[in-house]
Design an enzyme around this catalytic site. Sequence first.
Site, PDB file in Angstrom:
ATOM      1  N   ARG A  18     -11.207  54.400  18.841  1.00 38.73           N
ATOM      2  CA  ARG A  18     -10.780  54.899  20.140  1.00 38.73           C
ATOM      3  C   ARG A  18     -10.933  56.414  20.197  1.00 38.73           C
ATOM      4  O   ARG A  18     -11.323  56.984  21.214  1.00 38.73           O
ATOM      5  CB  ARG A  18      -9.317  54.514  20.421  1.00 38.73           C
ATOM      6  CG  ARG A  18      -8.874  54.912  21.849  1.00 38.73           C
ATOM      7  CD  ARG A  18      -7.379  54.749  22.084  1.00 38.73           C
ATOM      8  NE  ARG A  18      -6.623  55.745  21.358  1.00 38.73           N
ATOM      9  CZ  ARG A  18      -5.802  55.489  20.353  1.00 38.73           C
ATOM     10  NH1 ARG A  18      -5.625  54.249  19.928  1.00 38.73           N
ATOM     11  NH2 ARG A  18      -5.148  56.469  19.743  1.00 38.73           N
ATOM     12  N   TYR A  47     -16.680  59.546  47.882  1.00 37.14           N
ATOM     13  CA  TYR A  47     -16.704  58.162  47.449  1.00 37.14           C
ATOM     14  C   TYR A  47     -15.349  57.489  47.691  1.00 37.14           C
ATOM     15  O   TYR A  47     -14.301  58.050  47.376  1.00 37.14           O
ATOM     16  CB  TYR A  47     -17.071  58.114  45.958  1.00 37.14           C
ATOM     17  CG  TYR A  47     -16.866  56.786  45.294  1.00 37.14           C
ATOM     18  CD1 TYR A  47     -17.407  55.614  45.836  1.00 37.14           C
ATOM     19  CD2 TYR A  47     -16.134  56.695  44.122  1.00 37.14           C
ATOM     20  CE1 TYR A  47     -17.215  54.392  45.220  1.00 37.14           C
ATOM     21  CE2 TYR A  47     -15.942  55.475  43.494  1.00 37.14           C
ATOM     22  CZ  TYR A  47     -16.478  54.326  44.051  1.00 37.14           C
ATOM     23  OH  TYR A  47     -16.277  53.114  43.444  1.00 37.14           O
ATOM     24  N   ASP A  77     -18.524  66.394  41.331  1.00 36.35           N
ATOM     25  CA  ASP A  77     -19.104  65.074  41.092  1.00 36.35           C
ATOM     26  C   ASP A  77     -20.611  65.206  41.317  1.00 36.35           C
ATOM     27  O   ASP A  77     -21.069  65.389  42.441  1.00 36.35           O
ATOM     28  CB  ASP A  77     -18.491  64.059  42.059  1.00 36.35           C
ATOM     29  CG  ASP A  77     -19.001  62.636  41.837  1.00 36.35           C
ATOM     30  OD1 ASP A  77     -20.095  62.475  41.252  1.00 36.35           O
ATOM     31  OD2 ASP A  77     -18.326  61.689  42.283  1.00 36.35           O
ATOM     32  N   LYS A 132     -24.666  55.104  37.135  1.00 34.24           N
ATOM     33  CA  LYS A 132     -25.710  55.258  38.139  1.00 34.24           C
ATOM     34  C   LYS A 132     -27.003  55.790  37.511  1.00 34.24           C
ATOM     35  O   LYS A 132     -27.617  55.124  36.706  1.00 34.24           O
ATOM     36  CB  LYS A 132     -25.188  56.164  39.268  1.00 34.24           C
ATOM     37  CG  LYS A 132     -23.792  55.804  39.775  1.00 34.24           C
ATOM     38  CD  LYS A 132     -23.636  54.361  40.208  1.00 34.24           C
ATOM     39  CE  LYS A 132     -22.368  54.084  40.995  1.00 34.24           C
ATOM     40  NZ  LYS A 132     -21.106  54.291  40.284  1.00 34.24           N
TER      41      LYS A 132
END
Length: 399
Positions: free
Chosen positions: A64, A116, A188, A213
């Site tokens: 992790r 978004y 972003d 993306k």
Amino acid sequence: MSKGFLFPKSHNNLNHLQMKFGTKAIHAGIEPDPSTGAIMTPIYQTSTYVQNSLDGHQEYAYARSQNPTRTALQQNLAALENGKHGICFSSGVAAIDAVIRLFSPGDEIITTNDLYGGTYRLFTKVYEKYGIHFKFVSMSEASSIAEHISENTKMIWVETPTNPMMNIIDIAAVAKLSTGNKIILAVDNTFASPYLQNPLDLGADIVMHSVTKYLGGHSDVVMGALVVNDEELAKKLLFIQNTCGAVPAPQDCFLVIRGIKTLHLRMERHSQNGKTIAGYLKNHPKVDKVYWPGFEDHPNHEIATKQMRDFGGMISFSLLGNKESDARKVMENFHIFALAESLGGVESLCGHPATMTHASIPKEEREKVGLVDSLIRLSVGVEDAEDLKNDLANALSKI
């Protein structure tokens, strides 16, 4: 911070700064496997690492906190954005969530009024109830943001180009404003990718990507990332990454490393096809408005020209008459453009923001920025542009 948490090993920034983008995409932060010489980064599919003794461990302790495959990807992403520290998360929204965790009740964040829907939902439905206040404002003129800054303002959150209206925000101008007021600027950069735009170079403090993306590029991974230069900010975000645990799996990191190797080639074709399709739609008799920053009459086109290397493959358009039923008919008659959530893959996709990606935003708020019921968002892929034009012609002929 736990004893077992290590700050990721940095890569050779000097060498990478001398590389052109295509070379960085393939080589930056990526080293042959020292045990075998494998040129591709191995998938370290392990949850833990054997320690030498009770008093210490080698570079890795628990997956992790760190994983060698993830470390290679983080170094690669940092180099692509001309940053020092890359930090990966299990999704783009998880990356945004980590940024908001930097703040406390009573803090204020200014963001654009066109963004978004998942970001809007996270801000308004999750964090507002914990006392963090969000202001959604027009950012078409960076100077107009100043009137919204208060003593509680701690961050400005920017998308450019915005989703789905393709608005362009002047990153350098907003950075000057944020620096002068000692406010963090986060950008972003998902729609542009590091190939088209590098916000850190323009003064941003944090760059965020939905790696799902363009960076992944093949519609087979869900992931997010942050890139920063400031070491103290990086340490805070890495602590959140480790403590909250929204980390990506090593297999996904491997797939993104592989995807990035063709990012420059894909983005060139996305941009070429985007220009062709945008021009076709602009001249179509059944199309009302086309939103693509490459048009000279697009708002802030000059800023886009200054801060972007090309204009990408994301396009939104509305139909004459503005009927949702017409938009549905068009999208249901595509053969190449696939009706699906997401964007940035090699295949062309279409979506209906009002009922899909931006359904969480109230209708009256959507329409204030031009997000009408007939608006269709295209993610133009890397297929042959003539086939894409023919697909549009056929679908538009059905209304």
